[in-house]
Scaffold this active site. Sequence first.
Site, mmCIF file in Angstrom:
data_model
loop_
_atom_site.group_PDB
_atom_site.id
_atom_site.type_symbol
_atom_site.label_atom_id
_atom_site.label_comp_id
_atom_site.label_asym_id
_atom_site.label_seq_id
_atom_site.Cartn_x
_atom_site.Cartn_y
_atom_site.Cartn_z
ATOM 1 N N ASP A 129 0.690 -1.121 0.018
ATOM 2 C CA ASP A 129 -0.036 0.094 -0.014
ATOM 3 C C ASP A 129 0.646 1.279 -0.002
ATOM 4 O OD1 ASP A 129 -1.975 -1.701 0.347
ATOM 5 O OD2 ASP A 129 -2.457 -1.428 2.330
ATOM 6 N N MET A 171 -5.608 -2.787 -5.080
ATOM 7 C CA MET A 171 -5.530 -2.793 -3.711
ATOM 8 C C MET A 171 -5.087 -1.411 -3.074
ATOM 9 S SD MET A 171 -4.660 -6.168 -1.915
ATOM 10 C CE MET A 171 -6.084 -7.498 -1.797
#
Length: 323
Positions: A129, A171
């Site tokens: 991330d 994601m």
Amino acid sequence: MKIKTLGVLTSGGDAPGINPCIRATVRSALYHELDVIGIQEGFDGLIRGEMQNLRARDVGGILQRGGTFLRTARCPEFHEPKGQRQALRELNESGIEAMVVIGGDGTMRGTRVLTEMGVPAIGIPASIDNDIWGTDMALGVDTALNTTMEAVDKLRDTASSHQRAFLVVTMGRHCGYLALITGVICGAEVVIIPEKEIPLEEIPTRIEQAYKRGKTHAIIIMAEGASYTPDQVKQALEEGEVGFETRVTILGHVPRGGIPSAFDRMLATRMGVRAVEALLAGETGKMVGLEGRSLVLRDLEEVVSKARKVNLEFYDMAYILAR
Ligand code: F6P
């Protein structure tokens, strides 16, 4: 106190680069004549006392492998005092005197808890991330970006052949980093991220404009944490009659796996070595971070109380270049 036994664990979502980081941590600790114990399945395994001695050969052949050979888990028990006390008992029983902990922002919180219980510990940031404060890049980000880029490049081939618009969902939990950078490097028409609101009705308008400019395809990159669902965006495009048919691809966990890139292997190796050196120098409660080309030690307290922000200049850049 001179450390004689080092523990290493990986926790939270895996990321490519964790294995080379374990290897570097273990081998540099062995070089400094420490015993090394690998804890399996993160804090969960620690609470259950799942451990093994690690020697140089045990970490052979993992440099080029994605995932984490120590396995990983998300562990709600470690958030509770009972789980923390059990973990401490296991550490004491096994003779582990210091820890290297590899993982994302939740893992850095867990690492801080260890230090509060008196266990010297250093964290290493790993999460596709790239949402961890205190490091320019976390382990796995570069590989995940390359995987995402390759996927979008492939989708563009089919999009172009059929004159379609593709909505690609990446994601990133609450962070739009992966989507934003992919948008820039893949020439997306629209980027949808949590950090920058775009009105739903503007999405079909931009795609229609691209169609009218003669584009043979359109790419929309959306972060999973954005305020719209893929269905809402698809519906808006269909109702907008943008010129292109729409297809949706959710990349899901795919970018979490794969062979770590050269960048990730090098960063992982440097961070593992640095974490061991830091512990031997008496440091604790820190995370190894990358700042420019140098490694720095960040206070875990600061790391867990702040969030890494995406650079919104890149958002404007993606829009300007999508001509
Ligand atoms: O934090 C890493 C991450 O891959 C996020 O991007 C995603 O939202 C989440 O983990 C998925 O979690 P899980 O692997 O538990 O499904």
